[in-house]
Design an enzyme around this catalytic site. Structure first.
Site, PDB file in Angstrom:
ATOM      1  N   ARG A   1      -4.351  10.152   3.599  1.00 20.39           N
ATOM      2  CA  ARG A   1      -3.119  10.806   4.029  1.00 20.39           C
ATOM      3  C   ARG A   1      -2.171  10.993   2.830  1.00 20.39           C
ATOM      4  NH1 ARG A   1      -1.067  13.560   7.936  1.00 20.39           N
ATOM      5  NH2 ARG A   1       1.171  13.515   7.972  1.00 20.39           N
TER       6      ARG A   1
ATOM      7  N   ARG B   1      -9.072   0.173   3.587  1.00 19.56           N
ATOM      8  CA  ARG B   1      -8.109   1.094   2.982  1.00 19.56           C
ATOM      9  C   ARG B   1      -6.757   0.443   2.736  1.00 19.56           C
ATOM     10  NH1 ARG B   1      -9.226   6.947   5.761  1.00 19.56           N
ATOM     11  NH2 ARG B   1     -11.009   7.294   4.419  1.00 19.56           N
TER      12      ARG B   1
ATOM     13  N   CYS C   1      -6.485  13.483  12.365  1.00 19.73           N
ATOM     14  CA  CYS C   1      -5.436  12.487  12.601  1.00 19.73           C
ATOM     15  C   CYS C   1      -5.855  11.467  13.639  1.00 19.73           C
ATOM     16  CB  CYS C   1      -4.175  13.186  13.082  1.00 19.73           C
ATOM     17  SG  CYS C   1      -3.507  14.289  11.866  1.00 19.73           S
TER      18      CYS C   1
ATOM     19  N   ILE D   1       7.183   6.668  17.265  1.00 18.97           N
ATOM     20  CA  ILE D   1       6.886   7.528  16.104  1.00 18.97           C
ATOM     21  C   ILE D   1       5.763   8.528  16.407  1.00 18.97           C
ATOM     22  CG2 ILE D   1       6.246   7.557  13.642  1.00 18.97           C
ATOM     23  CD1 ILE D   1       8.856   6.044  14.091  1.00 18.97           C
TER      24      ILE D   1
ATOM     25  N   LYS E   1       0.822  -1.210   0.000  1.00 17.17           N
ATOM     26  CA  LYS E   1       0.000   0.000   0.000  1.00 17.17           C
ATOM     27  C   LYS E   1       0.859   1.264   0.000  1.00 17.17           C
ATOM     28  CE  LYS E   1      -2.577   2.633   3.452  1.00 17.17           C
ATOM     29  NZ  LYS E   1      -1.454   3.391   3.981  1.00 17.17           N
ATOM     30  N   ASN E   2       1.835   1.324   0.903  1.00 18.08           N
ATOM     31  CA  ASN E   2       2.561   2.585   1.052  1.00 18.08           C
ATOM     32  C   ASN E   2       3.513   2.864  -0.108  1.00 18.08           C
ATOM     33  OD1 ASN E   2       1.147   3.170   3.326  1.00 18.08           O
ATOM     34  ND2 ASN E   2       2.770   2.599   4.768  1.00 18.08           N
TER      35      ASN E   2
ATOM     36  N   PRO F   1       2.050  16.597  11.340  1.00 18.54           N
ATOM     37  CA  PRO F   1       2.291  17.782  10.505  1.00 18.54           C
ATOM     38  C   PRO F   1       2.996  17.414   9.199  1.00 18.54           C
ATOM     39  CG  PRO F   1       3.845  17.709  12.330  1.00 18.54           C
ATOM     40  CD  PRO F   1       2.917  16.557  12.527  1.00 18.54           C
ATOM     41  N   ILE F   2       2.986  18.339   8.245  1.00 12.19           N
ATOM     42  CA  ILE F   2       3.739  18.106   6.997  1.00 12.19           C
ATOM     43  C   ILE F   2       4.792  19.204   6.802  1.00 12.19           C
ATOM     44  CG2 ILE F   2       1.942  16.749   5.832  1.00 12.19           C
ATOM     45  CD1 ILE F   2       1.387  19.314   4.113  1.00 12.19           C
ATOM     46  N   ASP F   3       5.273  19.728   7.920  1.00 11.98           N
ATOM     47  CA  ASP F   3       6.256  20.821   7.835  1.00 11.98           C
ATOM     48  C   ASP F   3       7.527  20.420   7.086  1.00 11.98           C
ATOM     49  OD1 ASP F   3       6.413  19.238  10.357  1.00 11.98           O
ATOM     50  OD2 ASP F   3       8.291  20.335  10.593  1.00 11.98           O
ATOM     51  N   GLN F   4       7.940  19.151   7.210  1.00 15.77           N
ATOM     52  CA  GLN F   4       9.175  18.729   6.529  1.00 15.77           C
ATOM     53  C   GLN F   4       8.968  18.610   5.012  1.00 15.77           C
ATOM     54  OE1 GLN F   4      12.209  18.540   8.247  1.00 15.77           O
ATOM     55  NE2 GLN F   4      10.811  19.485   9.712  1.00 15.77           N
TER      56      GLN F   4
END
Ligand code: UD1
Length: 423
Positions: free
Chosen positions: A82, A388, A106, A318, A11-12, A112-115
């Site tokens: 996501r 999913r 979430c 994580i 999936k990923n 977050p998606i700051d990176q």
């Protein structure tokens, strides 16, 4: 559980490879595509953007993005998954401009998606987050290679920056990159379409930008977490299961932990045989980025450890909040204390069937494993999360002898809006 189970494509990897196909001029033939709702949604999003999608058979799909144009994508679908964040990198690479939704609500605390944004900005994009949307535009029409040090080891940011860098001008270096097998798979896919990516699978990834990508054929790697889930299910039910179409190397951390619990795991070239034991030994687990123990296997292992001969400790390395499922397991008799990122599991508890909910994708799989070990009948609601990420979960489990049935309740229509996130 007894018998054989065939693992589907990862999936990923698939959820990054589909957006990657948006950047390809030509036909991408992708084999071992998992048939799960996350990939179906991404394929629908691509077809809205003008990609032609053709299924050759149930696991092979052709994507032709030769004549796509920048346009608004179906934001209602983007909000549900996501992985829609990969469209930022892919759209920036293809069009020099991107508009996507923020990945919303979430399950495991802040995600977050700051990176990702830091990476896009370093490559020369102007990025704005407003009213739940992400707007990004390459300052002079095309991105430029840059050196990016990730402040956090992030799978998503590593893959998103790779996507954006593939068609950028010049060389990009990502330091402190994540090393998961699906990152290598995305790089292999892109390289087979003409990209120049080196070092994927190490903590330094180098991308030399190319002018364009061409069509080709690619087969997605097997799903590490799907395989791990069946391995744990076999262990927890004292079963004997051959898990086929896997890369045993990708399963090493799961295999090692299962062996610590006394489970027998035999490794072959492309399958593993898992034999459970009625005497499960206690074990401690800390989830970490690859090659550490995967956070996506944490809920399933917690169920196994409820059956162990002593107290086990899980430390979630994580996410801040990945123990929502514990309340559901308690309804079945599990004795688990949670303190922040640490869960203390008392072993030797007989689970009993109860009505419970799937809080997210992997928690849902864990509830199924708990239901298989429990005495009596377990009813799990919100199984849409499970769909999913697990292809034909119920059918595969039934083939292994599980007594499990998918039920559509009249007051829970098929198209019920599901705003929670998983994966
Ligand atoms: C991916 C997987 C998910 C898995 C996770 C960790 C997909 C679609 N999902 O999620 O199944 O649980 O890897 O293996 O591949 N972080 C930041 N800023 C960022 C990005 C991440 O602070 O910009 C933090 C996250 O909140 C988290 C940690 O870094 O605490 C790791 O997240 P990341 O590896 O990015 O996970 P995802 O890519 O979202």
């Amino acid at each position: 559980m007894r018998g054989e189970v065939e693992i589907s494509g990862a999936k990923n990897a698939a959820v990054a490879i589909i957006p990657a196909a948006l950047m390809v001029n030509g036909v991408c033939r992708i084999e071992n595509m998992p048939q799960i709702s996350d990939t179906e949604m991404l394929l629908t999003i691509l077809s809205h953007l003008g990609s032609k999608i053709r299924y050759i058979n149930k696991s092979t799909v052709e994507i032709d993005s030769t004549s796509v144009n920048f346009s608004d994508a179906p934001f209602n679908l983007m909000r549900k998954i996501r992985a829609s964040y990969y469209l930022i990198g892919a759209m920036l690479g293809r069009f020099g401009i991107a508009k996507t939704t923020m990945p919303g609500g979430c399950n495991f605390g802040a995600r977050p998606i700051d990176q990702h944004i830091k990476g896009m900005e370093a490559l020369g994009a102007n990025v704005e987050v407003r009213n739940g949307f992400v707007y990004a535009e390459a300052n002079d029409g095309r991105l430029h290679g840059a050196r990016i040090y990730l402040d956090k080891v992030s799978v998503g940011a590593t893959m998103n920056i790779i996507l954006a860098a593939v068609l950028a001008q010049g060389r990009t270096i990502i330091e402190n990159a994540a090393r998961e097998p699906h990152i290598v798979d995305l790089a292999n896919f892109l390289n087979s379409m003409g990209a120049d990516i080196r070092g994927a699978g190490t903590d330094t990834v180098k991308v030399n930008g190319v002018e364009s990508l061409h069509g080709g054929s690619y087969s997605i790697i097997p799903d590490q977490i799907e395989a791990g889930t069946y391995m744990v299910a076999a262990a927890a039910t004292c079963g004997d299961v051959m898990v086929k179409n896997v890369i045993p190397k990708h399963l090493e951390c799961i295999t090692a932990k299962l062996r610590e619990t006394g489970t027998i795991v035999q490794e072959y070239e492309d399958c593993v045989i898992v034999k459970g034991t009625s005497f499960v030994r206690r074990a401690n687990i800390k989830t970490l980025p690859y090659p550490g123990f995967p956070t996506d296997m944490q809920p399933q292992m917690a169920v196994l450890l409820t059956q162990a001969n002593g107290t086990s400790v899980i430390t979630e390395g994580i996410y801040d909040n990945r123990y929502k499922y514990v309340n559901e397991l308690r309804k079945m008799g599990a004795c688990i204390d949670v303190d922040g990122r640490v869960a203390i599991i008392e072993g030797g508890t007989a689970l009993t069937g109860a009505p419970v909910a799937a809080c997210d994708l992997r928690a849902g799989a864990a509830m199924v494993i708990a239901g298989l070990c429990a005495i009596g009948r377990t009813e799990i609601e919100d199984v849409k999360y499970i769909e999913r990420g697990y292809e034909n979960f119920v059918e595969k489990l039934r083939a292994l002898g599980a007594d499990i049935t998918a039920v559509n309740l009249p007051d829970m229509p098929e198209n019920q809006e599901n705003v929670n996130q998983a994966g």
